[in-house]
Scaffold this motif. Sequence first.
Motif, PDB file in Angstrom:
ATOM      1  N   PHE A 139     105.988  14.382  65.186  1.00  0.00           N
ATOM      2  CA  PHE A 139     105.958  13.584  63.971  1.00  0.00           C
ATOM      3  C   PHE A 139     106.362  14.407  62.758  1.00  0.00           C
ATOM      4  N   SER A 140     105.977  15.663  62.727  1.00  0.00           N
ATOM      5  CA  SER A 140     106.260  16.519  61.574  1.00  0.00           C
ATOM      6  C   SER A 140     107.736  16.889  61.456  1.00  0.00           C
ATOM      7  N   VAL A 141     108.438  17.010  62.580  1.00  0.00           N
ATOM      8  CA  VAL A 141     109.849  17.429  62.548  1.00  0.00           C
ATOM      9  C   VAL A 141     110.797  16.280  62.881  1.00  0.00           C
ATOM     10  N   ARG A 142     110.330  15.057  62.765  1.00  0.00           N
ATOM     11  CA  ARG A 142     111.117  13.900  63.207  1.00  0.00           C
ATOM     12  C   ARG A 142     112.449  13.744  62.472  1.00  0.00           C
ATOM     13  N   HIS A 143     112.582  14.291  61.269  1.00  0.00           N
ATOM     14  CA  HIS A 143     113.819  14.115  60.506  1.00  0.00           C
ATOM     15  C   HIS A 143     114.829  15.240  60.740  1.00  0.00           C
ATOM     16  N   SER A 195     107.003  25.551  58.213  1.00  0.00           N
ATOM     17  CA  SER A 195     105.741  26.076  57.672  1.00  0.00           C
ATOM     18  C   SER A 195     104.924  26.786  58.756  1.00  0.00           C
ATOM     19  N   LYS A 196     104.014  27.618  58.301  1.00  0.00           N
ATOM     20  CA  LYS A 196     103.157  28.353  59.233  1.00  0.00           C
ATOM     21  C   LYS A 196     102.247  27.390  59.998  1.00  0.00           C
ATOM     22  N   LEU A 197     101.783  26.334  59.335  1.00  0.00           N
ATOM     23  CA  LEU A 197     100.939  25.340  59.995  1.00  0.00           C
ATOM     24  C   LEU A 197     101.671  24.688  61.158  1.00  0.00           C
ATOM     25  N   LEU A 198     102.936  24.373  60.970  1.00  0.00           N
ATOM     26  CA  LEU A 198     103.711  23.741  62.038  1.00  0.00           C
ATOM     27  C   LEU A 198     103.907  24.703  63.212  1.00  0.00           C
TER      28      LEU A 198
END
Length: 114
Positions: free
Chosen positions: A31-35, A78-81
Amino acid sequence: MHQIPMSIFMLGMATTVFFWAHIVFALTVRFSVRHDRRVVSALFASDQPPGLILYKSYQMRVKLFFPWVVARELDEQSKLLRVLLWSARLAGTGLIVAFLLMVGDFVYLASSGA
């Protein structure tokens, strides 16, 4: 009535926990890298050809379950990802290991007559 051996129960529970952890972490990363199509194609299995049902793959590539494989596509993220991706990778590896141990335990218990 037979009881389930404790080793089978514990490995089954570990497999379940690793399964759900992997699903949650992998979906969060997806979901975070969907684009970013480059990152999606590098981390997740290929989308199937268009058909009657629109289908996007949410399954991570198996090579990412090996800790020595580097995911260079996330260097700019990002580090979180990156932490979420590592969590998904470790949970997927734990799932595979726990499942194989459970199958081995089944074989051992069946062959020992327990």
